[in-house]
Each structure stands twice: as structure tokens, then as C-alpha cells.
Scaffold this motif. Sequence first.
Motif, PDB file in Angstrom:
ATOM      1  N   LYS A  28       0.832  -1.200   0.000  1.00  0.00           N
ATOM      2  CA  LYS A  28       0.000   0.000   0.000  1.00  0.00           C
ATOM      3  C   LYS A  28       0.869   1.252   0.000  1.00  0.00           C
ATOM      4  O   LYS A  28       1.801   1.380   0.794  1.00  0.00           O
ATOM      5  CB  LYS A  28      -0.908   0.010   1.228  1.00  0.00           C
ATOM      6  N   GLY A  29       0.589   2.167  -0.924  1.00  0.00           N
ATOM      7  CA  GLY A  29       1.314   3.428  -1.010  1.00  0.00           C
ATOM      8  C   GLY A  29       2.546   3.401  -1.890  1.00  0.00           C
ATOM      9  O   GLY A  29       3.169   4.450  -2.114  1.00  0.00           O
ATOM     10  N   ASP A  30       2.932   2.223  -2.394  1.00  0.00           N
ATOM     11  CA  ASP A  30       4.067   2.147  -3.320  1.00  0.00           C
ATOM     12  C   ASP A  30       3.777   2.937  -4.597  1.00  0.00           C
ATOM     13  O   ASP A  30       2.654   2.948  -5.105  1.00  0.00           O
ATOM     14  CB  ASP A  30       4.353   0.702  -3.721  1.00  0.00           C
ATOM     15  N   VAL A  31       4.809   3.579  -5.127  1.00  0.00           N
ATOM     16  CA  VAL A  31       4.775   4.136  -6.486  1.00  0.00           C
ATOM     17  C   VAL A  31       5.879   3.415  -7.235  1.00  0.00           C
ATOM     18  O   VAL A  31       7.065   3.688  -7.031  1.00  0.00           O
ATOM     19  CB  VAL A  31       4.985   5.659  -6.499  1.00  0.00           C
ATOM     20  N   TYR A  32       5.491   2.479  -8.063  1.00  0.00           N
ATOM     21  CA  TYR A  32       6.427   1.540  -8.680  1.00  0.00           C
ATOM     22  C   TYR A  32       6.607   1.887 -10.154  1.00  0.00           C
ATOM     23  O   TYR A  32       5.637   1.983 -10.908  1.00  0.00           O
ATOM     24  CB  TYR A  32       5.889   0.112  -8.544  1.00  0.00           C
ATOM     25  N   GLY A  33       7.854   2.068 -10.574  1.00  0.00           N
ATOM     26  CA  GLY A  33       8.162   2.380 -11.962  1.00  0.00           C
ATOM     27  C   GLY A  33       8.629   1.151 -12.715  1.00  0.00           C
ATOM     28  O   GLY A  33       9.490   0.414 -12.235  1.00  0.00           O
ATOM     29  N   LEU A  34       8.060   0.929 -13.892  1.00  0.00           N
ATOM     30  CA  LEU A  34       8.411  -0.218 -14.722  1.00  0.00           C
ATOM     31  C   LEU A  34       9.131   0.283 -15.966  1.00  0.00           C
ATOM     32  O   LEU A  34       8.577   1.045 -16.765  1.00  0.00           O
ATOM     33  CB  LEU A  34       7.134  -0.973 -15.111  1.00  0.00           C
ATOM     34  N   MET A 183      -2.988   5.741  -2.172  1.00  0.00           N
ATOM     35  CA  MET A 183      -3.166   4.951  -3.388  1.00  0.00           C
ATOM     36  C   MET A 183      -1.824   4.394  -3.853  1.00  0.00           C
ATOM     37  O   MET A 183      -0.774   5.028  -3.683  1.00  0.00           O
ATOM     38  CB  MET A 183      -3.789   5.794  -4.500  1.00  0.00           C
ATOM     39  N   THR A 184      -1.876   3.217  -4.436  1.00  0.00           N
ATOM     40  CA  THR A 184      -0.681   2.542  -4.944  1.00  0.00           C
ATOM     41  C   THR A 184      -0.654   2.669  -6.456  1.00  0.00           C
ATOM     42  O   THR A 184      -1.685   2.520  -7.118  1.00  0.00           O
ATOM     43  CB  THR A 184      -0.706   1.057  -4.541  1.00  0.00           C
ATOM     44  N   PHE A 185       0.538   2.941  -7.007  1.00  0.00           N
ATOM     45  CA  PHE A 185       0.678   3.139  -8.446  1.00  0.00           C
ATOM     46  C   PHE A 185       1.710   2.179  -9.025  1.00  0.00           C
ATOM     47  O   PHE A 185       2.725   1.890  -8.383  1.00  0.00           O
ATOM     48  CB  PHE A 185       1.149   4.565  -8.756  1.00  0.00           C
ATOM     49  N   ILE A 186       1.448   1.720 -10.251  1.00  0.00           N
ATOM     50  CA  ILE A 186       2.473   1.088 -11.059  1.00  0.00           C
ATOM     51  C   ILE A 186       2.488   1.816 -12.387  1.00  0.00           C
ATOM     52  O   ILE A 186       1.468   1.907 -13.076  1.00  0.00           O
ATOM     53  CB  ILE A 186       2.254  -0.439 -11.206  1.00  0.00           C
ATOM     54  N   LEU A 187       3.635   2.399 -12.716  1.00  0.00           N
ATOM     55  CA  LEU A 187       3.778   3.266 -13.880  1.00  0.00           C
ATOM     56  C   LEU A 187       4.779   2.672 -14.856  1.00  0.00           C
ATOM     57  O   LEU A 187       5.919   2.393 -14.491  1.00  0.00           O
ATOM     58  CB  LEU A 187       4.273   4.653 -13.463  1.00  0.00           C
ATOM     59  N   SER A 188       4.362   2.489 -16.106  1.00  0.00           N
ATOM     60  CA  SER A 188       5.284   2.097 -17.163  1.00  0.00           C
ATOM     61  C   SER A 188       5.585   3.325 -17.998  1.00  0.00           C
ATOM     62  O   SER A 188       4.665   3.975 -18.507  1.00  0.00           O
ATOM     63  CB  SER A 188       4.640   1.011 -18.038  1.00  0.00           C
ATOM     64  N   SER A 189       6.866   3.664 -18.129  1.00  0.00           N
ATOM     65  CA  SER A 189       7.208   4.897 -18.841  1.00  0.00           C
ATOM     66  C   SER A 189       8.642   4.857 -19.334  1.00  0.00           C
ATOM     67  O   SER A 189       9.502   4.190 -18.768  1.00  0.00           O
ATOM     68  CB  SER A 189       7.017   6.104 -17.918  1.00  0.00           C
ATOM     69  N   HIS A 190       8.883   5.607 -20.434  1.00  0.00           N
ATOM     70  CA  HIS A 190      10.244   5.825 -20.909  1.00  0.00           C
ATOM     71  C   HIS A 190      10.821   7.118 -20.327  1.00  0.00           C
ATOM     72  O   HIS A 190      11.984   7.441 -20.583  1.00  0.00           O
ATOM     73  CB  HIS A 190      10.272   5.899 -22.437  1.00  0.00           C
ATOM     74  N   MET A 191      10.013   7.857 -19.571  1.00  0.00           N
ATOM     75  CA  MET A 191      10.452   9.115 -18.971  1.00  0.00           C
ATOM     76  C   MET A 191      11.187   8.800 -17.665  1.00  0.00           C
ATOM     77  O   MET A 191      10.642   8.915 -16.566  1.00  0.00           O
ATOM     78  CB  MET A 191       9.252  10.023 -18.730  1.00  0.00           C
ATOM     79  N   ILE A 192      12.449   8.392 -17.808  1.00  0.00           N
ATOM     80  CA  ILE A 192      13.208   7.921 -16.650  1.00  0.00           C
ATOM     81  C   ILE A 192      13.371   9.009 -15.590  1.00  0.00           C
ATOM     82  O   ILE A 192      13.289   8.741 -14.394  1.00  0.00           O
ATOM     83  CB  ILE A 192      14.583   7.383 -17.096  1.00  0.00           C
ATOM     84  N   HIS A 193      13.577  10.233 -16.024  1.00  0.00           N
ATOM     85  CA  HIS A 193      13.757  11.326 -15.063  1.00  0.00           C
ATOM     86  C   HIS A 193      12.516  11.475 -14.187  1.00  0.00           C
ATOM     87  O   HIS A 193      12.627  11.695 -12.971  1.00  0.00           O
ATOM     88  CB  HIS A 193      14.042  12.632 -15.809  1.00  0.00           C
ATOM     89  N   GLU A 194      11.327  11.334 -14.793  1.00  0.00           N
ATOM     90  CA  GLU A 194      10.093  11.449 -14.027  1.00  0.00           C
ATOM     91  C   GLU A 194       9.961  10.299 -13.031  1.00  0.00           C
ATOM     92  O   GLU A 194       9.552  10.497 -11.886  1.00  0.00           O
ATOM     93  CB  GLU A 194       8.881  11.470 -14.971  1.00  0.00           C
ATOM     94  N   LEU A 195      10.285   9.084 -13.470  1.00  0.00           N
ATOM     95  CA  LEU A 195      10.190   7.935 -12.569  1.00  0.00           C
ATOM     96  C   LEU A 195      11.156   8.070 -11.400  1.00  0.00           C
ATOM     97  O   LEU A 195      10.833   7.682 -10.269  1.00  0.00           O
ATOM     98  CB  LEU A 195      10.459   6.639 -13.335  1.00  0.00           C
ATOM     99  N   THR A 225      22.487   8.157 -11.578  1.00  0.00           N
ATOM    100  CA  THR A 225      21.106   8.498 -11.892  1.00  0.00           C
ATOM    101  C   THR A 225      20.390   7.224 -12.307  1.00  0.00           C
ATOM    102  O   THR A 225      21.030   6.217 -12.641  1.00  0.00           O
ATOM    103  CB  THR A 225      21.023   9.519 -13.027  1.00  0.00           C
ATOM    104  N   LEU A 226      19.078   7.253 -12.319  1.00  0.00           N
ATOM    105  CA  LEU A 226      18.310   6.091 -12.758  1.00  0.00           C
ATOM    106  C   LEU A 226      18.597   5.775 -14.224  1.00  0.00           C
ATOM    107  O   LEU A 226      18.638   4.606 -14.621  1.00  0.00           O
ATOM    108  CB  LEU A 226      16.809   6.330 -12.541  1.00  0.00           C
ATOM    109  N   GLU A 227      18.829   6.797 -15.007  1.00  0.00           N
ATOM    110  CA  GLU A 227      19.153   6.578 -16.422  1.00  0.00           C
ATOM    111  C   GLU A 227      20.454   5.803 -16.577  1.00  0.00           C
ATOM    112  O   GLU A 227      20.532   4.840 -17.343  1.00  0.00           O
ATOM    113  CB  GLU A 227      19.250   7.916 -17.154  1.00  0.00           C
ATOM    114  N   HIS A 228      21.487   6.210 -15.841  1.00  0.00           N
ATOM    115  CA  HIS A 228      22.770   5.510 -15.907  1.00  0.00           C
ATOM    116  C   HIS A 228      22.624   4.068 -15.418  1.00  0.00           C
ATOM    117  O   HIS A 228      23.188   3.144 -16.013  1.00  0.00           O
ATOM    118  CB  HIS A 228      23.820   6.243 -15.063  1.00  0.00           C
ATOM    119  N   TYR A 229      21.871   3.893 -14.343  1.00  0.00           N
ATOM    120  CA  TYR A 229      21.673   2.553 -13.793  1.00  0.00           C
ATOM    121  C   TYR A 229      20.949   1.667 -14.807  1.00  0.00           C
ATOM    122  O   TYR A 229      21.332   0.504 -15.018  1.00  0.00           O
ATOM    123  CB  TYR A 229      20.882   2.627 -12.492  1.00  0.00           C
ATOM    124  N   TYR A 230      19.919   2.205 -15.418  1.00  0.00           N
ATOM    125  CA  TYR A 230      19.120   1.459 -16.395  1.00  0.00           C
ATOM    126  C   TYR A 230      19.972   1.034 -17.592  1.00  0.00           C
ATOM    127  O   TYR A 230      19.956  -0.134 -18.008  1.00  0.00           O
ATOM    128  CB  TYR A 230      17.954   2.333 -16.843  1.00  0.00           C
TER     129      TYR A 230
END
Length: 240
Positions: A28-34, A183-195, A225-230
Motif C-alpha cells: 500500500k502506497g508504493d509508487v512503482y516504476g516499470l 493509493m498505490t501506483f504502477i507506472l510504465s514509462s520511458h520518462m526515466i527522469h520522471e520515474l 542516476t536512474l538513467e545511468h543505472y538502467y
Amino acid sequence: MSILEINKVSKQYRNQRGIRQIDLSLKKGDVYGLLGPNGSGKTTLLKTITGLIRADEGTVALFGQRIDEVGGVALQRVGCMIESADFYDFISAYQHLKLVANFYPSISDKQIFDVLELVGLQGVAKERIKHFSTGMKQKLALAAAILPEPELIILDEPTNGLDIEGIVLFREVVRRLSEEKGMTFILSSHMIHELEQLCNRVGIIYGGALIQEGSVSDLLQDGLTLEHYYIEQLRMAKEA
């Protein structure tokens, strides 16, 4: 509280694409980026969670109930926006949400206008959708997903077509609903900076497999950064 439990889920298409042996758990409350390249299985996974497609093997449970056993009962507590939303162009934004409201009990006109204001469409509530830009339609799809105040919201590329102001508004909406309403979210996005700014956890899918998953704070060490990690995770996956 467990919101979503995915255990060893696989789905393979005739072209050999799909997902394989996915394990995932959301609280509950997770905001998960895919994250993942095109064709890696992100949308297939989201469709499997919502029951739009049936997994070949494995189980998906929402709120402690397997969706293959309870179906729509659990899904009533889920809002989603997957791929491109379809609209009747000849009706208004308000009328569209009024149609959506028919699927849920006791949604008032005030709730409809409140959610239109939340996504920045209050000024065009009575305007026909055929006059909407791509970004405005994306906002309306988001409004429909959050209208019944679901406990889990699944959004596939939610910032497509949004301008900078729209992206900032989207970020504020997710934060507000997550922090204030749990609220819990699962977000699929190419906008890595936003995630990176929004999510407390992320997962990376490559070749249909979840190759890396964890909290953003744990994954991003030594100033990465998340981009470098990805990019580094994809490089290692391709070389393996």
C-alpha cells in the motif's frame, strides 16, 4: 498490506515475445516504476495484472485474492490506463466520465468535476472530445482511471502527449493521491527522469524477464542516476 502479488507469471505469444517467470509484490502506497525497451513485456505484464490477458502459468493476486478466482470483484478496486484510450468524439469530457461512473456505485457529479479540476480539464468539461489535443485526451484518460478512487492505479506511458506543464501536473497528481489517500501506483514509462522523482521502487524488464528490482534509494548509489543505472543493467543483460 499486500496490494499486488505476482508469482512466477509467464505469457508467451506466437512470435516468442511475452513475459517469463515474473515475481513482483506491491505494498500500500508504493509508487512503482516499470522500465524496459519497446517489446520487452511491460504492457503484457500490465494487461496480465488487469485480467485483459490470461497468463500461461503463475498467479496474480490483488488485495489477497487471485484474479482467476474472483475476477471483477478485485478489479473494481483498480483503475487503469493501458495503451491508447478510446473515446466517443461527439461527447464531452464530463459525459465521458459520467459513462465511466455508471460502472461504480455512488459517484456524484461533484466527484466528476473535482477530478476534472485535479487533472486540469475543468475549463473544458463541456467541450466535445473531438476538439481535444493528444495531451488533453491523456489527461481525460487519467481522470477516468482515478475517478472511483481505486486502491491500485495502473498507468501505461501516462505522460505521452503531455507538454511540460502537463507532466508537472501529472507528477503532482500522483504524489498527492499517493501521500494523501494512500493509493498505490504502477507506472510504465520511458520518462526515466520522471520515474526517478516519483517512484520509491523500480523494476527493469528485458527480454520478458524482470532482470532487476528494488527501491530507488538502494539502486542509486555512488551518485548514479536512474538513467545511468538502467543503461548499465541493459548492457549487462545483453552481454550475458
